[in-house]
Design a protein around this motif. Structure first.
Motif, mmCIF file in Angstrom:
data_model
loop_
_atom_site.group_PDB
_atom_site.id
_atom_site.type_symbol
_atom_site.label_atom_id
_atom_site.label_comp_id
_atom_site.label_asym_id
_atom_site.label_seq_id
_atom_site.Cartn_x
_atom_site.Cartn_y
_atom_site.Cartn_z
ATOM 1 N N LYS A 44 73.049 9.632 36.360
ATOM 2 C CA LYS A 44 72.545 10.549 35.331
ATOM 3 C C LYS A 44 71.026 10.487 35.111
ATOM 4 N N TYR A 45 70.427 9.338 35.307
ATOM 5 C CA TYR A 45 68.988 9.184 35.047
ATOM 6 C C TYR A 45 68.302 8.461 36.203
ATOM 7 N N PRO A 46 68.420 8.959 37.438
ATOM 8 C CA PRO A 46 67.871 8.229 38.585
ATOM 9 C C PRO A 46 66.365 8.034 38.530
ATOM 10 N N GLU A 47 65.652 8.943 37.855
ATOM 11 C CA GLU A 47 64.197 8.822 37.794
ATOM 12 C C GLU A 47 63.731 7.665 36.915
ATOM 13 N N THR A 48 64.642 7.101 36.104
ATOM 14 C CA THR A 48 64.248 5.992 35.235
ATOM 15 C C THR A 48 64.377 4.636 35.913
ATOM 16 N N PRO A 52 61.125 -0.075 43.231
ATOM 17 C CA PRO A 52 61.806 -1.080 44.054
ATOM 18 C C PRO A 52 63.332 -0.993 43.945
ATOM 19 N N ALA A 53 63.840 -0.705 42.743
ATOM 20 C CA ALA A 53 65.292 -0.574 42.562
ATOM 21 C C ALA A 53 65.805 0.673 43.274
ATOM 22 N N ARG A 54 65.053 1.765 43.206
ATOM 23 C CA ARG A 54 65.453 2.990 43.899
ATOM 24 C C ARG A 54 65.538 2.741 45.402
ATOM 25 N N ALA A 55 64.568 1.998 45.931
ATOM 26 C CA ALA A 55 64.570 1.703 47.363
ATOM 27 C C ALA A 55 65.761 0.829 47.730
ATOM 28 N N ALA A 56 66.037 -0.183 46.904
ATOM 29 C CA ALA A 56 67.141 -1.103 47.187
ATOM 30 C C ALA A 56 68.490 -0.395 47.132
ATOM 31 N N ARG A 73 50.086 -1.104 27.445
ATOM 32 C CA ARG A 73 49.502 -2.122 28.317
ATOM 33 C C ARG A 73 50.424 -3.307 28.537
ATOM 34 N N ARG A 74 51.029 -3.814 27.465
ATOM 35 C CA ARG A 74 51.867 -5.010 27.613
ATOM 36 C C ARG A 74 53.063 -4.753 28.535
ATOM 37 N N SER A 75 53.684 -3.605 28.383
ATOM 38 C CA SER A 75 54.814 -3.263 29.262
ATOM 39 C C SER A 75 54.346 -3.153 30.705
ATOM 40 N N TYR A 76 53.214 -2.509 30.906
ATOM 41 C CA TYR A 76 52.679 -2.327 32.253
ATOM 42 C C TYR A 76 52.347 -3.670 32.898
ATOM 43 N N GLU A 77 51.804 -4.586 32.108
ATOM 44 C CA GLU A 77 51.399 -5.875 32.654
ATOM 45 C C GLU A 77 52.585 -6.741 33.077
ATOM 46 N N LEU A 78 53.781 -6.465 32.564
ATOM 47 C CA LEU A 78 54.965 -7.182 33.032
ATOM 48 C C LEU A 78 55.151 -6.954 34.533
ATOM 49 N N GLY A 79 54.914 -5.722 34.962
ATOM 50 C CA GLY A 79 55.013 -5.414 36.382
ATOM 51 C C GLY A 79 53.869 -6.015 37.178
ATOM 52 N N LEU A 80 52.663 -5.947 36.614
ATOM 53 C CA LEU A 80 51.503 -6.494 37.318
ATOM 54 C C LEU A 80 51.681 -7.971 37.628
ATOM 55 N N ARG A 81 52.325 -8.695 36.704
ATOM 56 C CA ARG A 81 52.497 -10.137 36.905
ATOM 57 C C ARG A 81 53.346 -10.461 38.128
ATOM 58 N N ASP A 86 52.603 -0.024 40.386
ATOM 59 C CA ASP A 86 53.154 1.256 39.947
ATOM 60 C C ASP A 86 54.670 1.204 40.104
ATOM 61 N N ALA A 87 55.351 0.920 39.012
ATOM 62 C CA ALA A 87 56.815 0.791 39.056
ATOM 63 C C ALA A 87 57.504 2.138 39.203
ATOM 64 N N TYR A 88 56.762 3.227 38.952
ATOM 65 C CA TYR A 88 57.378 4.553 38.989
ATOM 66 C C TYR A 88 56.540 5.512 39.840
ATOM 67 N N PRO A 89 56.444 5.237 41.128
ATOM 68 C CA PRO A 89 55.611 6.089 41.993
ATOM 69 C C PRO A 89 56.141 7.510 42.142
ATOM 70 N N HIS A 90 57.393 7.726 41.761
ATOM 71 C CA HIS A 90 58.011 9.050 41.859
ATOM 72 C C HIS A 90 57.749 9.896 40.614
ATOM 73 N N LEU A 91 57.060 9.331 39.613
ATOM 74 C CA LEU A 91 56.738 10.044 38.375
ATOM 75 C C LEU A 91 55.230 10.020 38.135
ATOM 76 N N ARG A 92 54.748 10.968 37.359
ATOM 77 C CA ARG A 92 53.381 10.839 36.853
ATOM 78 C C ARG A 92 53.392 9.686 35.866
ATOM 79 N N HIS A 93 52.492 8.732 36.034
ATOM 80 C CA HIS A 93 52.556 7.465 35.306
ATOM 81 C C HIS A 93 51.270 7.261 34.509
ATOM 82 N N LEU A 94 51.408 7.269 33.180
ATOM 83 C CA LEU A 94 50.271 7.048 32.293
ATOM 84 C C LEU A 94 50.439 5.744 31.534
ATOM 85 N N VAL A 95 49.393 4.941 31.518
ATOM 86 C CA VAL A 95 49.388 3.673 30.790
ATOM 87 C C VAL A 95 48.306 3.752 29.719
#
Length: 201
Positions: A44-48, A52-56, A73-81, A86-95
């Protein structure tokens, strides 16, 4: 007009993360993710799902709900760590951040402007709805702009942690119309709400 939708996972007691703000679904997290939960997201919500999960999972469906994702910023930095720029390369991503200078990824837009004005401009543009990923501070600053909520309610409590909205949200009681719901065998419930007409005026 496009809508801003807060699509977020929450515990029964209203928390989206533990007190430290770390990813509750990560390797050291406390939040279980049943297989049927992932299957429902894929269907139902594949874009969310993160890239990496989409690829797997071999997910290529672009989805029908969102084409833009917003996070703080804090949410974004979880991925950076963990090396994900870019956790969502299939979407326009604003931080939204006033402290991150140059974007760590050319596809990720760092926005230092007022979130409310930015969202109002996004709503005027063509496209699918806008996904407010979080965190709680960004959600609080955009409280007045949220048109819908999809709460992925987990059958667990944690006692304390990061709430759906941080303490920066105004006291502004609103009512919401339940427009859809899905109950999974694991006890997780997907609740879809739209702002009630009176509140939306």
């Amino acid at each position: 007009m496009r809508k801003l939708v807060y699509f977020i996972a929450s515990t029964l007691d209203g928390f989206i993360a533990g007190p430290d703000g770390a990813d509750p679904t990560g390797p050291d997290g406390f939040w279980p993710i049943p297989e049927e939960y992932v299957r429902h997201l894929v269907e139902k919500y594949p874009e969310t799902l993160p890239g990496p999960a989409r690829a797997a999972l071999s997910v290529t469906d672009p989805g029908t709900c969102f084409d833009t994702v917003l996070e703080g910023r804090r949410s974004y930095e979880l991925g950076l760590r963990v090396g994900v720029t870019d956790a969502y390369p299939h979407l326009r991503h604003l931080v939204f951040s006033r402290t991150i200078g140059e974007s760590p990824d050319p596809a990720v837009e760092i926005v230092a402007d007022d979130p409310v004005e930015t969202v109002r401009e996004l709503k005027r543009q063509d496209g699918k709805d806008i996904w407010l990923l979080g965190g709680a501070e960004l959600a609080a600053s955009l409280y007045s702009e949220i048109d819908g909520m999809i709460v992925k309610l987990s059958p667990m409590t944690i006692g304390s942690g990061i709430p759906l909205f941080s303490g920066g949200a105004p006291f502004d009681p609103r009512t919401w119309d339940l427009t859809d719901h899905t109950v999974l065998n694991s006890g997780a419930v997907f609740l879809t709400y739209a702002r009630a007409a009176a509140a939306a005026e």
